[in-house]
Design a protein around this motif. Structure first.
Motif, PDB file in Angstrom:
ATOM      1  N   HIS A   2       0.837  -1.189   0.000  1.00 47.22           N
ATOM      2  CA  HIS A   2       0.000   0.000   0.000  1.00 47.22           C
ATOM      3  C   HIS A   2       0.886   1.257   0.000  1.00 47.22           C
ATOM      4  O   HIS A   2       2.006   1.247   0.513  1.00 47.22           O
ATOM      5  CB  HIS A   2      -0.914   0.026   1.227  1.00 47.22           C
ATOM      6  N   ILE A   4       0.452   5.907  -0.327  1.00 46.76           N
ATOM      7  CA  ILE A   4      -0.382   7.090  -0.502  1.00 46.76           C
ATOM      8  C   ILE A   4      -0.250   7.551  -1.948  1.00 46.76           C
ATOM      9  O   ILE A   4       0.849   7.865  -2.417  1.00 46.76           O
ATOM     10  CB  ILE A   4       0.037   8.215   0.455  1.00 46.76           C
ATOM     11  N   TRP A  17      -4.893   6.270   0.348  1.00 41.94           N
ATOM     12  CA  TRP A  17      -4.152   5.049   0.733  1.00 41.94           C
ATOM     13  C   TRP A  17      -4.668   3.909  -0.127  1.00 41.94           C
ATOM     14  O   TRP A  17      -5.807   3.509  -0.024  1.00 41.94           O
ATOM     15  CB  TRP A  17      -4.384   4.783   2.206  1.00 41.94           C
ATOM     16  N   ASP A  18      -3.824   3.398  -1.035  1.00 47.79           N
ATOM     17  CA  ASP A  18      -4.298   2.462  -2.044  1.00 47.79           C
ATOM     18  C   ASP A  18      -3.285   1.340  -2.245  1.00 47.79           C
ATOM     19  O   ASP A  18      -2.105   1.466  -1.897  1.00 47.79           O
ATOM     20  CB  ASP A  18      -4.520   3.205  -3.366  1.00 47.79           C
ATOM     21  N   GLU A  19      -3.742   0.258  -2.836  1.00 44.52           N
ATOM     22  CA  GLU A  19      -2.855  -0.855  -3.160  1.00 44.52           C
ATOM     23  C   GLU A  19      -2.166  -0.576  -4.487  1.00 44.52           C
ATOM     24  O   GLU A  19      -2.811  -0.192  -5.467  1.00 44.52           O
ATOM     25  CB  GLU A  19      -3.641  -2.165  -3.231  1.00 44.52           C
ATOM     26  N   TYR A  94       5.913   7.614   1.395  1.00 45.22           N
ATOM     27  CA  TYR A  94       4.587   7.357   1.952  1.00 45.22           C
ATOM     28  C   TYR A  94       4.111   5.988   1.431  1.00 45.22           C
ATOM     29  O   TYR A  94       3.116   5.871   0.729  1.00 45.22           O
ATOM     30  CB  TYR A  94       3.584   8.397   1.479  1.00 45.22           C
ATOM     31  N   GLU A  96       4.639   1.336   1.982  1.00 50.11           N
ATOM     32  CA  GLU A  96       5.128   0.242   2.820  1.00 50.11           C
ATOM     33  C   GLU A  96       6.497  -0.249   2.388  1.00 50.11           C
ATOM     34  O   GLU A  96       7.221  -0.853   3.176  1.00 50.11           O
ATOM     35  CB  GLU A  96       4.121  -0.906   2.791  1.00 50.11           C
ATOM     36  N   SER A 303      -1.734   5.870   6.763  1.00 48.74           N
ATOM     37  CA  SER A 303      -2.999   5.951   6.033  1.00 48.74           C
ATOM     38  C   SER A 303      -3.737   7.261   6.307  1.00 48.74           C
ATOM     39  O   SER A 303      -4.659   7.631   5.571  1.00 48.74           O
ATOM     40  CB  SER A 303      -3.892   4.767   6.396  1.00 48.74           C
ATOM     41  N   ASP A 304      -3.321   7.974   7.370  1.00 48.10           N
ATOM     42  CA  ASP A 304      -3.940   9.257   7.725  1.00 48.10           C
ATOM     43  C   ASP A 304      -3.035  10.420   7.303  1.00 48.10           C
ATOM     44  O   ASP A 304      -2.936  11.430   8.003  1.00 48.10           O
ATOM     45  CB  ASP A 304      -4.211   9.304   9.229  1.00 48.10           C
ATOM     46  N   PRO A 326       1.800   0.648   8.655  1.00 46.21           N
ATOM     47  CA  PRO A 326       1.074  -0.388   9.415  1.00 46.21           C
ATOM     48  C   PRO A 326       2.005  -1.483   9.930  1.00 46.21           C
ATOM     49  O   PRO A 326       3.005  -1.788   9.306  1.00 46.21           O
ATOM     50  CB  PRO A 326       0.108  -0.959   8.376  1.00 46.21           C
TER      51      PRO A 326
END
Length: 326
Positions: A2, A4, A17-19, A94, A96, A303-304, A326
């Motif tokens: 994931h 941003i 926040w997307d895959e 931004y 993972e 994600s925020d 995360p």
């Protein structure tokens, strides 16, 4: 993974926040599993559609991160899978995971947590390259830092004090100036209530500032030149006050002054690696010894990111805002 994304430029709500596909490390790169990233003004400009990534760079915002090396690309030596690092990025923080040139990696300093290390690469490289490598601040000189309570400002105060310089700062509230004083700032100027030209002159017996680190650009150009000491150096790193200003060349000649303007993101990989190497040599021992530390305002879930951008745009923070993966 994931990340941003910015499907369309706009306000903080434009951050999604997307895959997305995992990055693949190329020649001389490593893949970092991100633990945290930090928010910079450049990210806000990118979200608004004013600061696109250089060609070939990650489309996702984020100019610095911390994490663990998950994979080594071809030709990488000196690093191992599992190493805890922080990294200077051209984008993609931004997320993972992010692919990073190995020359832009730094080990996590002693006494600094892995998450907190995300606050270091961009600000330290910006301050060291501009204030010390370009403007050559020396012991006993006076540095004026505009935006002293920002991430860059809080680092500039500490590094300048560490080399024996006197530090003047501008900020917009007593609370922010108090925080700057805690970090070692000597001359505290509320730009809403005071004229920084007069205050710096008064505090230096009329001499002025030997080096000025400026994030405002056009709005402060004339006053910065008037604030310079003889042989002073003005280092411009931002344009929050506009891009076009009038320069009094006569005043600059009278000061035998110099003006430099730099950005970090678009520099060639080799130039960034040289800055990172200088930072590791000169700044990392100060961090390891606890003489310098990252100043962190708050940590938010990655994600925020929209909320983090709101915090930055409201300018109520002191130091860095971090995004925790995360």
């Amino acid at each position: 993974m994931h990340a941003i994304t910015i499907p369309e430029p706009g306000g903080p709500e434009a951050l999604v926040w997307d895959e997305v596909p995992d990055p693949v490390p190329g020649e001389g790169e490593v893949l970092v599993e991100v633990v945290a990233g930090a928010v910079n003004r450049a990210d806000v400009l990118q979200r608004q559609g004013f600061y696109n990534p250089p060609p070939g760079a990650s489309p996702y915002p984020g100019l610095e991160c911390s994490g663990r090396i998950a994979e080594l690309g071809p030709g990488v030596a000196g690093w191992a899978v599992g190493d805890e690092v922080c990294a200077l990025l051209v984008g993609g923080g931004y997320a993972e995971k992010v692919a990073v040139p190995a020359g832009q990696l730094l080990p996590v300093p002693k006494g600094v947590g892995l998450t907190q290390a995300a606050a270091l690469p961009e600000v330290v490289c910006t301050v060291w390259s501009n204030v010390f490598m370009v403007a050559h601040l020396r012991p006993g000189e006076t540095l004026l830092v505009h935006g002293g309570s920002s991430g860059i400002g809080t680092m500039a105060i500490q590094l300048a004090k560490a080399v024996g310089a006197k530090v003047a700062v501008t900020a917009g509230s007593k609370e922010k100036l108090d925080r700057c004083a805690e970090l070692g700032a000597d001359i505290l100027i509320n730009y809403r209530q005071q004229d920084f030209v007069e205050e710096v002159k008064k505090a230096t017996d009329g001499a002025g500032a030997d080096v000025i680190l400026d994030n405002m650009g056009a709005k402060y150009l004339d006053r910065n030149v008037r604030t310079l000491a003889v042989n002073g150096r003005l280092a411009i790193i931002g344009m929050q006050g506009g891009v076009k200003g009038e320069l009094n060349i006569g005043a600059l000649l009278a000061k035998r002054g110099a003006i430099s303007a730099t950005s970090l993101r678009a520099r060639p990989v080799a130039e960034k690696a040289a800055i990172v190497a200088a930072v590791r040599e000169h700044v990392w021992p100060l961090l390891d010894a606890g003489h310098v530390r990252p100043v962190i305002d708050r940590e938010l879930p990655m994600s925020d990111a929209a909320e983090a951008h709101r915090v930055l745009e409201e300018s109520g923070h002191v130091g860095k805002v971090l995004l925790v993966a995360p």
